[in-house]
Structure formats: C-alpha cells, structure tokens
Design an enzyme around this catalytic site. Structure first.
Site, PDB file in Angstrom:
ATOM      1  N   CYS A 159       0.781  -1.273   0.024  1.00 13.92           N
ATOM      2  CA  CYS A 159      -0.188   0.035   0.268  1.00 13.92           C
ATOM      3  C   CYS A 159       0.989   1.058  -0.256  1.00 13.92           C
ATOM      4  CB  CYS A 159      -0.863  -0.100   1.683  1.00 13.92           C
ATOM      5  SG  CYS A 159      -2.422   1.124   1.103  1.00 13.92           S
ATOM      6  N   HIS A 185      -3.443  -5.030   0.689  1.00 15.05           N
ATOM      7  CA  HIS A 185      -2.716  -5.364   2.418  1.00 15.05           C
ATOM      8  C   HIS A 185      -3.347  -6.913   2.080  1.00 15.05           C
ATOM      9  CE1 HIS A 185      -2.472  -1.428   3.388  1.00 15.05           C
ATOM     10  NE2 HIS A 185      -3.914  -0.972   2.764  1.00 15.05           N
ATOM     11  N   GLU A 223      -2.041  -8.322   4.500  1.00 14.19           N
ATOM     12  CA  GLU A 223      -1.841  -8.290   5.514  1.00 14.19           C
ATOM     13  C   GLU A 223      -2.478  -8.137   7.088  1.00 14.19           C
ATOM     14  OE1 GLU A 223      -1.201  -3.965   5.649  1.00 14.19           O
ATOM     15  OE2 GLU A 223      -1.519  -5.412   4.305  1.00 14.19           O
TER      16      GLU A 223
END
Length: 244
Positions: A93, A184, A186
C-alpha cells in the site's frame, strides 16, 4: 545457517506486519521492525551483513507528507539503495507507493475515490512467470483494498503485474528484485477496525456499512490466507536465495 533477516519499516502503530509478518516468521525469517514514528532512525543503507530483504508497510499518510513525517524521505532513499544492491524489496500500500515514487514513478489521489474492501485482482500476462507471484495467478483471487492514493505512473522499466477493473495498478515489479502491491495481504478484520473508525464519518456520508464490510473480510479470511501466504513464502525464498 540461520534464516533470512528482513528489515521492516512500520509507519504507524495501527499498520503492523500482521499476517505477512506471521507468514515470514513461519517461513524461517527473522523480522527487525523499525518504528520511525516512535523514534527509530531509518538507516541510509541496508547492511547486507545484517538484512537480506526489505519490507515497507502501509500507513495513513501519503508519499507527499514528508514535512509531517520526516522519515518518508529517508525511507525512499533506503529503497533506492536496496534496489541498486539487488536486495529483495516489497512494498505494501503506502510502501508500494513509496517504492514507485523512489524509483521515478508518480502517485496521486485516486480520481475514482477510495478503493475499499474485497476487490478482484486483475493479473496481467506478465505476472505468469514473475519471480514473486508467478504460478500463483491462476483462478479468481481477491485482496483487501483500503487506500485513497494510487500509483498513476510506474517507473521506467517497471512491469505491471495486476490492475483493478478500472485500470489502477494493483501490483508491479518495479525493479528485478523489487515489488509493490496496492492491496493489503497482511490485514485481518481486527487490524482494520481502527482504520474503519478513522474513516467512519466519510463512510457514513457515502452510505458504506462498515460492519458488513468487516464481516465480509472476516468470512473471507481463509480464502485470503490461502491466496497471499504463498506470496510471503516466495518472498522469504527470494531473501534466502539472496544471502547465498
């Protein structure tokens, strides 16, 4: 022989490495997390005797916010040095945008508005044999998006690996051993809750049901982990190869 050591740049306490950190650790990596917002200094160079890879995370700021967040400039300098040295580098990001900008690309506010929630990943033909994502691009694959800015110009010689339906860059190989993903991989719903709280007013004005959005992401967690854990494992392999 010990596993690879990954230097991690964390830009905000609410934007941790989370799942990607867990996957890298499970793949044998040791993570050294720098928190410049808490006073850690960003080094000018990545010491290959200490670190085998660089991971640059997301954050609520933008690439042009260096006056308020003084470490963003040094972070881009570190990215340039790591890329020049061929050190495996991955940006997520904001990290994706910092890598793009550091290497000569451009980032702007998305004219189509905030990218939000679970979006399909539109892999390009170039992704099929990419060292990081090659072989992982078959079938439908979604990713969590939560961003206002996008990479509008990729650096010279960069290769776009994925685009959204409206043509925005989702993933790119910015240099032979440097990648960025706008999505994203994560996050979990728990990681996203503070982000949702920060955006509550704008989301309410747009009629976005945050509870439903987060619930959908939670339900999709097994799908998302199956989709993105292999990418983290591949990054660990690249870091391991680099140290040989």
């Amino acid at each position: 022989m010990t596993g690879p050591r990954v230097l991690v740049l964390e830009h905000d306490r609410d934007c941790p490495p989370a799942l990607v950190g867990d996957w890298l650790a499970a793949a044998g990596c040791t993570l050294d997390v720098l928190r410049p917002y808490a006073g850690d200094r960003v080094p000018a160079t990545l010491d290959p005797a200490k670190h085998d890879a660089l991971l640059v995370l997301g954050g609520p700021m933008g690439v042009r916010d260096g006056e308020r967040h003084a470490w963003l400039g040094p972070t881009m300098g570190l990215v340039r040095q790591a890329v020049a040295a061929g050190v495996p580098t991955l940006g997520i990001c904001l990290g994706h945008q910092l890598v793009a900008t550091a290497l000569g690309g451009a980032v702007e506010v998305n004219p189509a508005g905030q990218q939000l929630g679970l979006l399909e990943v539109g892999w390009t033909d170039a992704a099929v044999d990419d060292p990081l994502v090659g072989g992982l691009t078959t079938g439908a694959r979604r990713g969590v998006h939560w961003n206002n800015d996008v990479v509008t110009t990729v650096p010279d010689d960069a290769v776009v690996l994925a685009r959204t339906d409206d043509g925005q860059v989702q993933a790119a190989r910015f240099a032979p051993a440097a990648w960025g993903v706008q999505l994203h991989p994560e996050v979990t719903a728990d990681v996203l809750r503070p982000w949702a709280e920060d955006d509550r007013g704008s989301h309410e004005a747009r009629g976005i049901d945050q509870a439903r959005l987060l619930a959908d992401i939670e339900v999709a967690r097994p799908e998302l982990e199956a989709a993105w854990r292999p990418v983290a494992e591949r990054f660990a392999d690249l870091a391991r190869q680099d140290r040989r």
